[in-house]
Write a protein that holds these residues in place. Structure first.
Motif, mmCIF file in Angstrom:
data_model
loop_
_atom_site.group_PDB
_atom_site.id
_atom_site.type_symbol
_atom_site.label_atom_id
_atom_site.label_comp_id
_atom_site.label_asym_id
_atom_site.label_seq_id
_atom_site.Cartn_x
_atom_site.Cartn_y
_atom_site.Cartn_z
ATOM 1 N N GLU A 19 6.638 -5.590 0.719
ATOM 2 C CA GLU A 19 6.663 -4.198 0.277
ATOM 3 C C GLU A 19 7.927 -3.882 -0.522
ATOM 4 N N ALA A 22 7.433 -5.556 -3.858
ATOM 5 C CA ALA A 22 6.416 -4.823 -4.614
ATOM 6 C C ALA A 22 6.997 -3.536 -5.183
ATOM 7 N N ARG A 70 -7.203 -0.886 -5.546
ATOM 8 C CA ARG A 70 -6.256 -1.002 -6.653
ATOM 9 C C ARG A 70 -5.484 -2.319 -6.564
ATOM 10 N N SER A 71 -5.157 -2.720 -5.359
ATOM 11 C CA SER A 71 -4.391 -3.951 -5.163
ATOM 12 C C SER A 71 -5.217 -5.184 -5.508
ATOM 13 N N THR A 156 3.000 -14.237 -2.737
ATOM 14 C CA THR A 156 2.894 -12.945 -3.414
ATOM 15 C C THR A 156 4.236 -12.235 -3.458
ATOM 16 N N LYS A 347 -2.739 -6.706 1.946
ATOM 17 C CA LYS A 347 -3.879 -6.360 1.090
ATOM 18 C C LYS A 347 -3.664 -5.095 0.263
ATOM 19 N N ILE A 348 -2.667 -4.270 0.648
ATOM 20 C CA ILE A 348 -2.401 -3.052 -0.117
ATOM 21 C C ILE A 348 -1.055 -3.089 -0.828
ATOM 22 N N SER A 349 -0.363 -4.229 -0.792
ATOM 23 C CA SER A 349 1.029 -4.259 -1.261
ATOM 24 C C SER A 349 1.216 -3.854 -2.722
ATOM 25 N N PRO A 350 0.376 -4.265 -3.676
ATOM 26 C CA PRO A 350 0.611 -3.785 -5.041
ATOM 27 C C PRO A 350 0.540 -2.267 -5.156
ATOM 28 N N ALA A 351 -0.407 -1.657 -4.440
ATOM 29 C CA ALA A 351 -0.530 -0.198 -4.479
ATOM 30 C C ALA A 351 0.620 0.475 -3.748
ATOM 31 N N THR A 354 3.322 0.788 -6.237
ATOM 32 C CA THR A 354 3.039 1.879 -7.168
ATOM 33 C C THR A 354 3.350 3.234 -6.549
#
Length: 399
Positions: A19, A22, A70-71, A156, A347-351, A354
């Protein structure tokens, strides 16, 4: 290679896990390149390195489903977006439920579709083709996400860190944040244990279970429990062919391929937590947990050729009271926290990155499907927890 500690930075990110990295990546994409990541060990050395890496969008909480959707786009296009792959294997993801959870399954799927998730109902025959070794008789309904799968959380995190550094961010490993300094109710810097201070007006605190103590020193309560979660790797004893991730909400387990010759088995029942010291816990599964896993897997996959326990490990989740993350501004101006991911973080780290960048730069979310208010820290004191309107009996915490 680590850079010498800067005297100042526009943003300091505390925590070099998924996180934190990211967040740094997302900030640099928005033009904030004077970012310093401080990590007490090495990138991904905490909970990130113990993630089971499942990629799914199957959530009853709409904003989480949207974040996962989104991720997923980033995982699918990692080489173009991050400059390197992240070990993503698009095997597909299937979830099966008993009769008592069919209504929740269908309601959750409708909510997921509303935020862009591709999910569909499939029948027993379809799943039997996907998992020919499985006993599917106890299931009443299934959902199928063809874009789901699994990835490598450590890889990642490294990809996020690398992309951020290429854009100008600096990474400071073996560097421990002692405290966040404030004056007049706003951030002024980050004090390191070695005695130096990085002057800054913005801090992103993404230190997993260690976040709570740093906030407590500022008089801010972040209710977290470090929960020890155990994973078992199984040698199936022979080829089983390509199989998708299988979320078994009857036996309360999830099973995914691990490479070409192993299966990774995790637990979907967090109704009872096992509090642990994230700096001192057993990193192998207990005999009782191994025995339960063997019974569950044996019952669900009776067609495995000759299954045997190959290895085990354990890690720590940073769990909040509602099993959902805190991605939030705080009462101290310039301090944003991203912690308490409760097993959902990969599973949600890119979002997450953001949303953190949104909060730092705009003070609100840029995505109408992901309202920042859902993840606000104050929800615990307000008694307004973030929970699924369609919880699954037995596994509501993780869905």
């Amino acid at each position: 290679m680590n850079h010498a500690h800067p005297n100042s930075a526009e943003v300091v990110v505390i925590g070099g896990g998924l996180e934190g990295c990211a967040a740094a990546w997302a900030l640099t994409r928005r033009g904030v390149t004077d970012v310093a990541i401080v990590e007490r060990h090495t990138v991904g050395s905490g909970g990130t390195g113990k993630s089971s890496g499942v990629v799914r969008c199957h959530y009853g909480v709409s904003s989480l489903a949207a974040m996962a959707a989104r991720s997923l786009e980033v995982f699918e296009n990692a080489e173009d977006i991050l400059g390197t792959g992240v070990g993503f294997h698009q095997t597909g993801y299937v979830v099966g439920v008993a009769e008592n959870n069919v209504a929740a399954l269908h309601a959750s799927m409708a909510g997921q579709r509303a935020v862009g998730v591709r999910t569909e109902n499939v029948g027993h025959d379809d799943v039997a083709e996907l998992w020919p070794t499985a006993d599917l008789a106890p299931f009443a309904a299934f959902a199928w996400e063809p874009r789901g799968g699994y990835g490598d959380a450590y890889q990642t995190a490294q990809a996020f860190a690398g992309a951020a550094r290429r854009a100008g961010a600096t990474l400071h490993q073996a560097t421990t944040a002692k405290s966040v300094r404030t004056e007049g109710g706003r951030v002024t810097g980050v004090e390191l244990t070695e005695g130096s201070t990085i002057a800054t007006r913005t801090v992103v605190l993404a230190a997993g279970p260690w976040s709570a103590a740093l906030l407590a020193s500022l008089g801010i309560e972040l209710p977290l429990t470090a929960h020890r979660e155990q994973i078992v790797l199984i040698d199936p004893g022979g080829p089983i062919g390509p199989v998708p991730v299988f979320s078994d909400l009857v036996s309360l387990q999830y099973i995914r391929p691990e490479g070409t010759n192993r299966l990774l088995v995790g637990n979907s029942d967090l109704s009872t937590l096992e509090p642990a010291d994230p700096d001192d816990y057993s990193d192998h599964a207990d005999p009782a947990h191994i025995e339960r896993t063997a019974e569950r897997v044996g019952g669900r996959l009776p067609g495995l050729p000759a299954p045997a326990i190959a290895a085990t490990y354990a890690g720590c989740y940073d769990v909040t009271p509602d099993f959902n993350p805190v991605i939030s501004e705080t009462p101290i101006e310039g301090l944003v926290v991203a912690a308490g991911f409760s097993g959902h973080g990969f599973k949600i780290s890119p979002a997450v990155g953001t949303l953190v960048a949104d909060l730092v730069l705009e003070g609100k979310s840029s995505d109408n499907d992901i309202p920042a208010g859902d993840f606000r820290l104050s929800r615990f004191a307000e008694g307004d927890l973030l929970t699924s309107p369609h919880p699954y009996a037995g596994a509501g915490q993780m869905r």
